[in-house]
Structure formats: structure tokens, C-alpha cells
Design an enzyme around this catalytic site. Structure first.
Site, mmCIF file in Angstrom:
data_model
loop_
_atom_site.group_PDB
_atom_site.id
_atom_site.type_symbol
_atom_site.label_atom_id
_atom_site.label_comp_id
_atom_site.label_asym_id
_atom_site.label_seq_id
_atom_site.Cartn_x
_atom_site.Cartn_y
_atom_site.Cartn_z
ATOM 1 N N ASN A 28 0.861 -1.184 0.000
ATOM 2 C CA ASN A 28 0.000 0.000 0.000
ATOM 3 C C ASN A 28 0.901 1.239 0.000
ATOM 4 O O ASN A 28 1.529 1.540 1.016
ATOM 5 C CB ASN A 28 -0.881 -0.053 1.260
ATOM 6 C CG ASN A 28 -1.705 1.200 1.451
ATOM 7 O OD1 ASN A 28 -1.785 2.049 0.565
ATOM 8 N ND2 ASN A 28 -2.309 1.321 2.620
ATOM 9 N N TRP A 29 0.934 1.915 -1.134
ATOM 10 C CA TRP A 29 1.822 3.089 -1.250
ATOM 11 C C TRP A 29 1.276 4.293 -0.499
ATOM 12 O O TRP A 29 1.964 5.290 -0.333
ATOM 13 C CB TRP A 29 2.031 3.460 -2.723
ATOM 14 C CG TRP A 29 2.702 2.402 -3.539
ATOM 15 C CD1 TRP A 29 3.132 1.157 -3.121
ATOM 16 C CD2 TRP A 29 3.038 2.473 -4.947
ATOM 17 N NE1 TRP A 29 3.696 0.467 -4.171
ATOM 18 C CE2 TRP A 29 3.651 1.242 -5.299
ATOM 19 C CE3 TRP A 29 2.861 3.444 -5.933
ATOM 20 C CZ2 TRP A 29 4.091 0.969 -6.600
ATOM 21 C CZ3 TRP A 29 3.303 3.183 -7.227
ATOM 22 C CH2 TRP A 29 3.922 1.957 -7.554
ATOM 23 N N LYS A 30 0.042 4.249 -0.087
ATOM 24 C CA LYS A 30 -0.618 5.395 0.559
ATOM 25 C C LYS A 30 -0.423 6.647 -0.309
ATOM 26 O O LYS A 30 -0.388 6.540 -1.529
ATOM 27 C CB LYS A 30 -0.089 5.590 1.985
ATOM 28 C CG LYS A 30 -0.147 4.301 2.803
ATOM 29 C CD LYS A 30 0.031 4.541 4.255
ATOM 30 C CE LYS A 30 0.099 3.214 4.975
ATOM 31 N NZ LYS A 30 0.076 3.350 6.402
ATOM 32 N N SER A 49 3.886 -2.471 10.247
ATOM 33 C CA SER A 49 5.349 -2.444 10.352
ATOM 34 C C SER A 49 6.003 -3.758 9.924
ATOM 35 O O SER A 49 6.962 -4.209 10.557
ATOM 36 C CB SER A 49 5.781 -2.033 11.760
ATOM 37 O OG SER A 49 5.286 -0.742 12.055
ATOM 38 N N GLU A 71 -6.660 4.018 8.283
ATOM 39 C CA GLU A 71 -6.616 5.464 8.044
ATOM 40 C C GLU A 71 -7.960 5.975 7.515
ATOM 41 O O GLU A 71 -8.359 7.101 7.790
ATOM 42 C CB GLU A 71 -5.440 5.798 7.105
ATOM 43 C CG GLU A 71 -4.124 5.672 7.858
ATOM 44 C CD GLU A 71 -2.955 5.157 7.050
ATOM 45 O OE1 GLU A 71 -2.980 5.261 5.815
ATOM 46 O OE2 GLU A 71 -2.004 4.648 7.675
ATOM 47 N N GLY A 97 2.750 1.852 10.850
ATOM 48 C CA GLY A 97 3.656 2.988 10.689
ATOM 49 C C GLY A 97 4.371 3.390 11.970
ATOM 50 O O GLY A 97 4.962 4.460 12.042
ATOM 51 N N GLU A 112 -4.821 -5.682 10.766
ATOM 52 C CA GLU A 112 -3.854 -4.602 10.939
ATOM 53 C C GLU A 112 -4.119 -3.895 12.267
ATOM 54 O O GLU A 112 -4.946 -2.964 12.325
ATOM 55 C CB GLU A 112 -3.980 -3.591 9.797
ATOM 56 C CG GLU A 112 -3.695 -4.177 8.430
ATOM 57 C CD GLU A 112 -3.177 -3.109 7.482
ATOM 58 O OE1 GLU A 112 -2.085 -3.289 6.945
ATOM 59 O OE2 GLU A 112 -3.855 -2.089 7.307
ATOM 60 N N GLY A 161 2.977 -1.246 4.287
ATOM 61 C CA GLY A 161 2.946 0.175 3.964
ATOM 62 C C GLY A 161 4.353 0.675 3.644
ATOM 63 O O GLY A 161 4.857 0.515 2.536
ATOM 64 N N GLY A 162 5.019 1.231 4.646
ATOM 65 C CA GLY A 162 6.322 1.884 4.448
ATOM 66 C C GLY A 162 7.336 1.046 3.689
ATOM 67 O O GLY A 162 8.017 1.540 2.774
HETATM 68 C C1 PEP Z 1 -0.555 -0.200 6.138
HETATM 69 O O1 PEP Z 1 -0.651 0.942 5.778
HETATM 70 O O2 PEP Z 1 -1.465 -0.979 5.814
HETATM 71 C C2 PEP Z 1 0.607 -0.611 6.916
HETATM 72 C C3 PEP Z 1 0.604 -1.788 7.442
HETATM 73 O O3 PEP Z 1 1.637 0.303 7.054
HETATM 74 P P1 PEP Z 1 3.103 0.013 7.651
HETATM 75 O O4 PEP Z 1 3.611 -1.254 7.010
HETATM 76 O O5 PEP Z 1 3.914 1.210 7.255
HETATM 77 O O6 PEP Z 1 2.957 -0.142 9.129
#
Ligand code: PEP
Length: 251
Positions: free
Chosen positions: A9-11, A213, A97, A173, A167, A234-235
Site C-alpha cells: 500500500n503506497w498510501k 510495520s 486510516e 507505521g 492490521e 505500507g512503508g
Molecule cells: C498499512 O498501511 O497498511 C501498513 C501496514 O503500514 P506500515 O507497514 O507502514 O505499518
């Protein structure tokens, strides 16, 4: 047998150039491997171009959201049919989010999920508790409410196009990851819920990703949990150097 499924997920990150470079690097890194599934989930505006960049590759392309309505006077929204029209394969609904920053309810999430399935898209339905809810021992009741309302009205046949993502909000994040034991507890609970709503065979075939994460150095221990079938990242999905190793170590 559930195939490992890693989605990035690039957000609201990257731009056209860096998104295309990332897609190209992932395309080269994945080659024609089909033992795991990979999806990238760019911002709406880049979806068509990323679809074209990944044509012929097994990597799927998703959108981070979708409108709960079919069409009409909904300024700023994008419909499921439009996403399908530009070659999008899947959408994410119920991301924390969307729930916590934009106040989206379980009911709205369920409507979005239905519009996506009706348009022929696949769906990743995200569920997860906040830190306060975990500390109040409400994790199960929160994910139960989010899952049962989120999946309300979905047919058994359509469950083949639904992936769940657990999640925990406190892990997104933040650098905090659920321990394999915490993930095992909630993933097992979710599978039991799916079994209760549908039946055991549906539950056995439904993939449940973990998100929060996820990094190259924790994916193996998470994937070692029997009910963890992949990751929503995500990141660490923004760079091939971190996303490809997650994909490689996922099974
Ligand atoms: C996400 O946005 O779904 C996520 C899990 O982010 P991150 O991996 O950055 O915690």
C-alpha cells in the site's frame, strides 16, 4: 493450500516517476514467479499507468479506496466500475486510516466492498483494534464487529475474491509489530469467525494478511504462524530493496 499474498500500500507517497521506477524494479524482481501473489496499491491517479507498466507481469494492481455508490453526483469520488475500466484488479476497504482519519464506519466499508465485488474486483478488507481497545481487552469484539459487518451480505462464492487483513492500528507505521503469538491469536479468531459466518471450507480458503510495520526482518516469523497468509505492507513497500525481500521470504 493458501498461496502467500504480499500487497504493498503506497498510501499518498511517491510520484509518477518514482512509482513507475518502483513498478519496473518489482517487475524485474518478481519475473514470472507465481508461487506467491504480489499486488501494488498506488494512489488513484497512478493506477492506469502502473497497470500498463505491469502488463504481462503476475503483479496485480489495486486502489486504496472506492466509492460506496455506483455512479452519479459524488464529487471527488471514484467508482468501482471506473477502476475496473482502467485495469485495476482489487481495492482496499476499511483501512485504519479511512476508519480513524476519515471516520468511515463499518456500514460504509461494507457498501464499498459490495460495489467492488459487483464490479468484478477483488477486495482486501482491513480490520484491527486501536491500542486503547487492545488494552481494554476489546480486540476480539472490535475485529468481530468489523468483520461481520464488513462481510454482511457477501455470498460464499464471492468470498473467493475477498482477503482479510488484520492490521492492529497501534502497529501501523509505528515500528511496533504484533508478536507472532498476538498475530496467531487474532488470525485464528478471524478464521473461526469466517467459518461461523460461512463454513469451514470458506474459512480454510480465505487468505488473512497481517499488516503493521512488516519488514524484511520480521516477515519470516510472521509467516511461520499457520493462519498468517501474507502481508499488507505500507512503508516497506515503497522501495524494491525492502519489498522484494518481504516477497521472497514470505513462504
Ligand atoms: C498499512 O498501511 O497498511 C501498513 C501496514 O503500514 P506500515 O507497514 O507502514 O505499518
Amino acid at each position: 493450500m493458501r498461496k502467500p499474498y504480499i500487497a504493498g500500500n503506497w498510501k499518498m507517497n511517491l510520484d509518477r516517476k518514482s512509482g513507475l521506477a518502483l513498478a519496473q524494479a518489482l517487475r524485474e524482481g518478481v519475473g514470472d514467479r507465481t508461487d506467491h501473489d504480489m499486488a501494488v496499491i498506488p494512489p488513484y491517479v497512478y493506477v492506469p499507468e502502473i497497470v500498463r507498466a505491469l502488463e504481462g507481469s503476475p503483479i496485480r494492481v489495486g486502489a486504496q479506496d472506492v466509492c460506496d455508490q455506483v455512479s452519479g453526483a459524488y464529487t471527488g469520488e471514484v467508482s468501482a466500475a471506473m477502476l475496473k475500466d482502467v485495469g485495476c484488479d482489487l481495492v482496499v476497504v476499511g483501512h485504519s486510516e479511512r476508519r480513524h482519519v476519515y471516520g468511515e464506519s463499518d456500514g460504509l466499508t461494507n457498501e464499498k466492498l459490495h460495489r467492488a465485488l459487483e464490479a468484478g474486483l477483488e477486495v482486501i478488507l482491513c480490520v484491527g483494534e486501536t491500542l486503547e481497545e487492545r488494552q481494554a481487552k476489546e480486540t476480539e469484539s472490535v475485529v468481530r464487529r468489523q468483520t461481520s459487518t464488513g462481510l454482511a451480505g457477501v455470498s460464499e462464492a464471492d468470498m473467493a475474491r475477498v482477503t482479510l487483513a488484520y492490521e492492529p492500528v497501534w502497529a501501523i507505521g509505528t515500528g511496533l509489530t504484533a508478536t507472532p503469538e498476538q498475530a496467531a491469536e487474532v488470525h485464528g479468531y478471524l478464521r473461526g469467525l469466517v467459518s461461523g459466518v460461512f463454513h469451514e471450507e470458506v474459512a480454510e480458503n480465505t487468505r488473512i494478511q497481517y499488516g503493521g510495520s512488516v519488514k524484511p526482518d520480521n516477515i519470516r516469523e510472521l509467516m511461520a504462524v499457520g493462519d498468517v497468509d501474507g502481508a499488507l505492507v505500507g512503508g516497506a513497500s515503497l522501495k524494491p530493496d525492502s519489498f522484494l525481500p518481504i516477497f521472497d521470504h514470505a513462504g
